[in-house]
Design an enzyme around this catalytic site. Structure first.
Site, PDB file in Angstrom:
ATOM      1  N   ILE A 175       0.898  -1.161   0.000  1.00 13.10           N
ATOM      2  CA  ILE A 175       0.000   0.000   0.000  1.00 13.10           C
ATOM      3  C   ILE A 175       0.934   1.207   0.000  1.00 13.10           C
ATOM      4  CG2 ILE A 175      -0.246  -0.149   2.535  1.00 13.10           C
ATOM      5  CD1 ILE A 175      -2.993   1.192   2.261  1.00 13.10           C
ATOM      6  N   SER A 176       0.815   2.067  -1.005  1.00 16.87           N
ATOM      7  CA  SER A 176       1.734   3.205  -1.137  1.00 16.87           C
ATOM      8  C   SER A 176       1.633   4.121   0.074  1.00 16.87           C
ATOM      9  CB  SER A 176       1.417   4.016  -2.396  1.00 16.87           C
ATOM     10  OG  SER A 176       1.698   3.263  -3.539  1.00 16.87           O
ATOM     11  N   GLN A 177       2.717   4.845   0.338  1.00 15.05           N
ATOM     12  CA  GLN A 177       2.659   5.771   1.458  1.00 15.05           C
ATOM     13  C   GLN A 177       1.686   6.898   1.123  1.00 15.05           C
ATOM     14  OE1 GLN A 177       7.071   6.535   0.838  1.00 15.05           O
ATOM     15  NE2 GLN A 177       6.459   8.401   1.884  1.00 15.05           N
TER      16      GLN A 177
END
Length: 222
Positions: free
Chosen positions: A68-70
């Site tokens: 999950i991208s920052q």
């Protein structure tokens, strides 16, 4: 009916407000994007039961070799995309579903493709318990969704080796694509904003370096 994992608490809402402040300090200025980040409960997309982790500006693994991208990357890509209410947005790489929900919170009609079978079903189940309307498809992102084209915006959430021609063909005139393009040295990606001009030509703008998982072609069973 929301399960306990989907619960949103005052604690989570407070942490989201702090996250918004962090994003402001990192140069995210679009109020619509910040409001969407403040609305979407990021903790429901993580396996971790520690709600504090979810609202740090960090990427986390979500299985199937994906992350999950920052939040700052999600916010940056969304701000660059310039999404407006009612726009049709194609997302390549559903992943956890977080980015798709941020787009839906803005009011976009979101169509999202995931190639990892296990991740697709896991994310679909989470999305069905949330109030954000996202249409998810299991398939090859390089092919796009010609049935639902053309799109106002296309966002790619994995490192791409090249600009997928089939996706360009599915863009309206003056549509925008945001894509992390693999660097020639094999180290990370450069964020590109591509605008499809009325004459069919492409206007390309660069917006700094990032690190994404690679965009993959084959539909996996992992």
């Amino acid at each position: 009916m929301m399960n306990t994992h989907i619960e949103d608490t005052y604690r989570a809402k407070g942490l989201r407000q702090q996250l918004v402040e962090t994003l402001l300090s990192k140069g995210i200025t679009d109020k619509t994007v910040l409001a969407a980040i403040n609305e979407v409960p990021r903790h429901v997309f993580l396996d971790s039961s520690f709600v504090e982790f979810a609202y740090q500006d960090k990427a986390f693994p979500i299985g199937s070799g994906q992350t999950i991208s920052q939040p700052s990357t999600v916010a940056f890509q969304t701000q660059l995309l310039g999404v407006e209410k009612g726009m049709k947005v194609l997302e390549i790489g559903t992943g956890s579903g977080y980015q798709a929900c941020v787009l839906a919170a803005i009011g976009a009609k979101v169509f999202s493709i995931e190639r990892q079978r296990n991740l697709f079903f896991k994310t679909k189940e989470i999305l069905e318990q949330l109030p954000f309307r996202v249409k998810v498809f299991l398939g090859d992102g390089f092919e796009g969704l010609p049935t639902y084209a053309p799109f106002d915006r296309i966002i790619i959430t994995a490192g791409a080796p090249s600009i997928p021609e089939k996706l360009i063909a599915q863009m309206k005139d003056n549509a925008v694509m945001v894509i992390p393009m693999d660097n020639a040295n094999g180290e990370g990606q450069t964020m590109l904003k591509i605008t499809k001009m009325a004459d069919g030509s492409l206007k390309k703008e660069e917006f700094g370096g990032f690190k994404f998982v690679p965009m993959l072609k084959e539909i996996g069973n992992d």
